[in-house]
Enzyme design. Structure first.
Site, mmCIF file in Angstrom:
data_model
loop_
_atom_site.group_PDB
_atom_site.id
_atom_site.type_symbol
_atom_site.label_atom_id
_atom_site.label_comp_id
_atom_site.label_asym_id
_atom_site.label_seq_id
_atom_site.Cartn_x
_atom_site.Cartn_y
_atom_site.Cartn_z
ATOM 1 N N LYS A 36 0.808 -1.100 0.045
ATOM 2 C CA LYS A 36 0.153 -0.060 -0.027
ATOM 3 C C LYS A 36 0.937 1.479 -0.017
ATOM 4 O O LYS A 36 2.270 1.111 0.182
ATOM 5 C CB LYS A 36 -1.015 -0.194 1.157
ATOM 6 C CG LYS A 36 -0.051 -0.061 2.642
ATOM 7 C CD LYS A 36 -1.047 -0.484 3.849
ATOM 8 C CE LYS A 36 -0.190 -0.558 5.091
ATOM 9 N NZ LYS A 36 -0.892 -1.092 6.018
ATOM 10 N N TYR A 244 17.251 29.862 6.466
ATOM 11 C CA TYR A 244 15.893 30.784 7.230
ATOM 12 C C TYR A 244 16.446 30.721 8.854
ATOM 13 O O TYR A 244 16.953 29.589 9.392
ATOM 14 C CB TYR A 244 14.668 29.658 7.213
ATOM 15 C CG TYR A 244 14.061 29.908 5.787
ATOM 16 C CD1 TYR A 244 13.939 31.227 5.128
ATOM 17 C CD2 TYR A 244 13.690 28.716 4.946
ATOM 18 C CE1 TYR A 244 13.203 31.199 3.827
ATOM 19 C CE2 TYR A 244 13.196 29.084 3.503
ATOM 20 C CZ TYR A 244 12.925 30.232 3.446
ATOM 21 O OH TYR A 244 12.213 30.446 1.921
HETATM 22 C C1 LIG Z 1 0.011 -2.020 6.724
HETATM 23 C C2 LIG Z 1 -0.505 -3.388 7.258
HETATM 24 C C3 LIG Z 1 0.284 -4.536 7.448
HETATM 25 C C4 LIG Z 1 1.801 -4.460 7.121
HETATM 26 O O1 LIG Z 1 2.092 -3.855 8.442
HETATM 27 P P1 LIG Z 1 3.887 -3.607 8.662
HETATM 28 O O2 LIG Z 1 3.636 -3.136 10.253
HETATM 29 O O3 LIG Z 1 4.297 -2.609 7.822
HETATM 30 O O4 LIG Z 1 4.444 -4.793 8.629
HETATM 31 C C5 LIG Z 1 -0.398 -5.805 7.552
HETATM 32 N N1 LIG Z 1 -1.593 -5.623 7.521
HETATM 33 C C6 LIG Z 1 -2.452 -4.918 7.461
HETATM 34 C C7 LIG Z 1 -4.179 -4.847 7.812
HETATM 35 C C8 LIG Z 1 -2.013 -3.340 7.183
HETATM 36 O O5 LIG Z 1 -2.711 -2.637 7.137
#
Ligand SMILES: *Cc1c(COP(=O)(O)O)cnc(C)c1O
Length: 344
Positions: A36, A244
């Site tokens: 994702k 800055y």
């Molecule tokens: C993002 C996500 C993962 C992966 O989690 P990590 O902590 O990055 O390993 C797994 N399951 C779900 C439902 C998630 O939303």
């Protein structure tokens, strides 16, 4: 296309080695990959390609937009946010993707549409997404064709009783839904041990070099290194300031490089006066405030560095998180669109 003045160096071998490590720790369970948010910022298509070549078969995105972007990647994708009404125009017909149904309403929507194979998320104590365990035992899922029943751990990166409570609540649902597989563990959940692996694990952050739990320390390799080009090299005379709000003042005459990287690229203001860069074996500090598109570096130790040369920024995720106060997840997903993403 014009080459960008900033790039992410992405280490394919480290990505694949991290996946293999997590797959081995998953024992007999299959090991998938959360891709994702554009593969946590690395580029989902390339991450999917490299991991599919290594044998990964289960991929997870958040939205249907992310799923459609992988339609021709030749892999199966689970869409973690399930199906909204707006998604129903594409979701039932998508051959490569299926929803992870999260609510009673989503279950009804999918069943009413004759939607086909799906996954289902059960909330076992996080109170984020998912139906309640009682909904499963009461028969809400009867008649659905479920590939994977999932739950998600709230505190897998901590040693707390909630982990075992969630696992036990979830394990009690085995055989109650007709699901072919059960899946609970993210990266940190894999490190909790074999009791958490079930049939399928879903690592994300550790694939990309994150170390979410001490048990993974020393076993996960760095994948991402930001690099930026020097736009200008200048001598800052003793007593003058840089950037800055003039937060850094030269104690002695100082050679400074202004490089093409800033907080709009996810190199946030917390690196002001904190970040470190490298060229070859020389280490050089970030000085003054990070601006939107520019950062200053004291390059006094590297007299040969000139306009057009590149500096690599320290981005080992656990160390950089400790230094900056950002989470390892934010450090990756904040890296912006202006980088060329270069796999080597
Ligand atoms: C993002 C996500 C993962 C992966 O989690 P990590 O902590 O990055 O390993 C797994 N399951 C779900 C439902 C998630 O939303």
């Amino acid at each position: 296309m014009i080459a960008s003045p900033l790039r992410l160096r992405l280490d394919r071998d480290a990505l694949v080695a991290n996946w293999r490590t997590l797959a081995a720790l998953s024992g007999r369970a299959a090991c998938g990959a959360a891709v994702k948010a554009n593969g946590y910022g690395l580029g989902a298509r390339d991450v999917v390609r490299h991991l599919a070549e290594a044998g990964c078969r289960d991929f997870f995105v958040a939205t249907w937009g992310e799923a459609l972007a992988l339609a021709d990647a030749g892999v199966e994708v689970s869409v973690l946010h399930g199906v909204r009404a707006e998604d129903m125009a594409v979701a039932p017909g998508a051959r490569h993707a299926r929803p992870v149904l999260n609510s009673v309403q989503q279950v009804r929507r999918w069943r009413d549409a004759g939607g086909g194979v799906c996954d289902v998320m059960v909330d076992t104590g996080m109170n984020r997404l998912g139906i309640r365990p009682e909904d499963v035992t009461a028969g809400l899922l009867d008649g659905l064709e479920i590939e994977t029943l999932m739950s998600h751990l709230a505190s897998a990166d901590e040693d707390v009783p909630l982990n075992a409570r969630q696992r036990d609540t979830f394990a009690a649902l085995k055989g109650r839904s007709g699901a072919r597989r059960m899946s609970l563990a993210n990266s940190a959940g894999i490190a909790l041990g074999p009791d958490y692996a079930l049939d399928l694990t879903r690592p994300g952050i550790a694939l990309y070099g994150g170390v979410p739990s001490p048990a993974l320390a020393g076993r996960i390799g760095q994948v991402v290194t930001p690099e930026a080009q020097i736009l200008q090299r200048r001598l800052v005379p003793a007593g003058e300031s840089v950037g800055y709000n003039a937060t850094w003042t030269a104690a002695v005459d100082t050679e400074v490089a202004i490089v093409n990287l800033g907080y709009a690229d996810g190199y946030l203001r917390c690196f002001s006066g904190q970040g470190r860069t490298r060229a070859g074996d020389r280490e050089m500090p970030v000085i003054g405030r990070v601006s939107m598109d520019l950062t200053a570096v004291d390059v006094s130790v590297a007299p040969e560095l000139a306009e057009g040369d590149w500096l690599a920024f320290d981005y080992d995720l656990p160390a950089t998180a400790a230094l900056s106060g950002m989470s390892q997840y934010e450090l990756l997903t904040g890296l912006g669109a202006r980088y060329d993403r270069i796999w080597g």
